[in-house]
Design a protein around this motif. Structure first.
Motif, PDB file in Angstrom:
ATOM      1  N   LYS A 163       0.922  -1.630  -0.037  1.00  0.00           N
ATOM      2  CA  LYS A 163       0.206   0.116  -0.236  1.00  0.00           C
ATOM      3  C   LYS A 163       0.427   1.681  -0.049  1.00  0.00           C
ATOM      4  N   VAL A 164       0.280   2.076  -1.165  1.00  0.00           N
ATOM      5  CA  VAL A 164       0.853   3.784  -0.551  1.00  0.00           C
ATOM      6  C   VAL A 164       0.110   4.434  -0.138  1.00  0.00           C
ATOM      7  N   PRO A 165       0.798   5.770   0.836  1.00  0.00           N
ATOM      8  CA  PRO A 165      -0.103   6.963   1.069  1.00  0.00           C
ATOM      9  C   PRO A 165      -1.070   7.636  -0.638  1.00  0.00           C
ATOM     10  N   THR A 166      -2.037   8.331   0.045  1.00  0.00           N
ATOM     11  CA  THR A 166      -2.755   8.613  -0.871  1.00  0.00           C
ATOM     12  C   THR A 166      -3.001   9.845  -1.029  1.00  0.00           C
ATOM     13  N   GLN A 167      -2.160  10.200  -0.222  1.00  0.00           N
ATOM     14  CA  GLN A 167      -2.726  12.209   0.480  1.00  0.00           C
ATOM     15  C   GLN A 167      -2.286  12.859  -1.128  1.00  0.00           C
TER      16      GLN A 167
ATOM     17  N   ALA B 122       3.195   6.895 -16.532  1.00  0.00           N
ATOM     18  CA  ALA B 122       2.030   6.842 -16.080  1.00  0.00           C
ATOM     19  C   ALA B 122       1.529   6.058 -14.758  1.00  0.00           C
ATOM     20  N   MET B 123       1.097   6.660 -13.398  1.00  0.00           N
ATOM     21  CA  MET B 123       0.503   5.990 -12.177  1.00  0.00           C
ATOM     22  C   MET B 123      -1.373   5.493 -12.768  1.00  0.00           C
ATOM     23  N   LEU B 124      -1.365   5.019 -12.186  1.00  0.00           N
ATOM     24  CA  LEU B 124      -3.174   5.544 -11.395  1.00  0.00           C
ATOM     25  C   LEU B 124      -3.590   4.535 -10.740  1.00  0.00           C
ATOM     26  N   PHE B 125      -3.789   5.134  -9.294  1.00  0.00           N
ATOM     27  CA  PHE B 125      -4.609   4.807  -8.145  1.00  0.00           C
ATOM     28  C   PHE B 125      -6.143   4.605  -8.133  1.00  0.00           C
ATOM     29  N   ASN B 126      -6.236   3.607  -7.312  1.00  0.00           N
ATOM     30  CA  ASN B 126      -7.748   2.879  -6.447  1.00  0.00           C
ATOM     31  C   ASN B 126      -7.604   3.777  -5.615  1.00  0.00           C
ATOM     32  N   ASP B 127      -8.903   3.492  -4.820  1.00  0.00           N
ATOM     33  CA  ASP B 127      -9.002   3.956  -3.960  1.00  0.00           C
ATOM     34  C   ASP B 127      -8.027   3.572  -2.540  1.00  0.00           C
ATOM     35  N   LYS B 128      -7.930   2.387  -2.380  1.00  0.00           N
ATOM     36  CA  LYS B 128      -7.224   1.491  -2.026  1.00  0.00           C
ATOM     37  C   LYS B 128      -5.673   1.497  -1.231  1.00  0.00           C
ATOM     38  N   GLY B 129      -5.180   2.410  -1.712  1.00  0.00           N
ATOM     39  CA  GLY B 129      -3.939   2.421  -1.988  1.00  0.00           C
ATOM     40  C   GLY B 129      -2.875   1.527  -2.709  1.00  0.00           C
TER      41      GLY B 129
END
Length: 303
Positions: A208-212, A266-273
């Protein structure tokens, strides 16, 4: 690939070790092993995981000579990657020699222990890593037993596209699929790794990664690419692909030999980290390959 970081006894004397009913094939690799009770096949890397204990076993197949990999596993080199070498020993493994490492590493304010079995030949090296938090140190002998059960089978179908949890469409482009490694599909235009030709890596995060501040994280991630500290960002664009939001970065970089190269990330993020990452690098025909990198990125889909 010269840009692949880190990251057998494969067929010494053309000997191939077969499977038994206890061995379980590891998707995306030519390896099988006997995992401990409670471990299941991992969803985002090649190996097994136990979500209750936060423990994992990961297999990485590196297209590089065994001895060169071992020579690079020095205490100083590991320290640069945030790991502390506790013990290094040569062991007997499947009628030949292998190297076994014990290291520690901290992540997200947690101290982890790692056992790493390394074996291979002049063409390829296999790393089998057992990773567990300090609070689960009692599992150490069980993890070691699992690592030492590893079998490499040259005839085993790696099924790289089946192992990945995403797809991209590279048809009508120059890119050829090489293999699946550590949660990533590797492509190059000449079908070789390592190569001096354009490369493409499509992968997913393992932890998991920080999403702030996702934009900042994407910039920092670019700098962690090989020689990334020399990269000069030219553009950062917001993108949305497969209902995932993220950032597209175009940068000018340099190889370790000081050759200019184009870097596309390109980086794409979801809401779970979690995140997905597409990285393209080329030292030739910047305009053509930038268009190709963007074209392939737009086809990204989760399974």
């Amino acid at each position: 690939m010269k840009k692949i970081l880190l990251i057998g006894l494969l067929l010494i004397g053309q000997v191939c070790f077969g499977q038994t009913k206890d061995l379980i094939k590891v998707p995306g690799t030519k390896c099988s092993l006997i995992p401990p009770d409670g471990f299941v096949i991992a969803s985002n890397f090649s190996g097994f995981q136990n979500n209750e204990t936060g423990t994992s076993i990961m297999i990485t197949e590196i297209p590089a000579p065994y001895q060169s990999i071992i020579d690079g596993f020095t205490a100083d080199a590991l320290k640069m990657k945030g790991m502390t070498l506790i013990k290094k020993q040569t062991i007997d493994f499947k009628n030949s020699k292998a190297t076994f490492f014990n290291v520690t590493q901290s992540a997200n304010e947690t101290n982890y222990f790692k056992q790493i079995l390394v074996f291979g030949d002049a063409q390829q090296t296999i790393l089998v890593s057992g990773i567990y938090p300090e609070v689960s140190k009692s599992i150490e002998p069980i993890i070691k037993e699992a690592l030492l059960s590893t079998v490499y089978d040259q005839s085993q179908n790696e099924s790289p596209l089946d192992a990945a949890i995403f797809t991209v469409d590279t048809s009508n482009t120059d890119f050829k699929l090489i293999k699946y490694m550590s949660g990533s599909l590797l492509y190059s235009t000449d079908g070789k790794i390592p190569t001096e030709k354009p490369i493409l890596i499509v992968g997913n995060s393992i932890g998991k990664v920080p999403t702030q501040n996702r934009k900042k994280y994407a910039e920092e991630r670019l700098k962690k690419l090989p020689n990334g500290n020399q990269s000069i960002i030219k553009q950062i664009n917001e993108i949305t692909i497969d209902n995932l939001n993220g950032y597209e970065i175009i940068a000018n970089g340099k190889t370790k030999n000081n050759i200019p190269e184009l870097i596309y990330q390109a980086m794409l993020f979801n809401d779970k980290g979690d995140y997905y990452m597409i990285v393209g690098q080329t030292k030739e025909n910047f305009e053509k390959y930038l268009e190709t990198f963007k074209k392939i990125t737009k086809t990204f889909k989760r399974k």
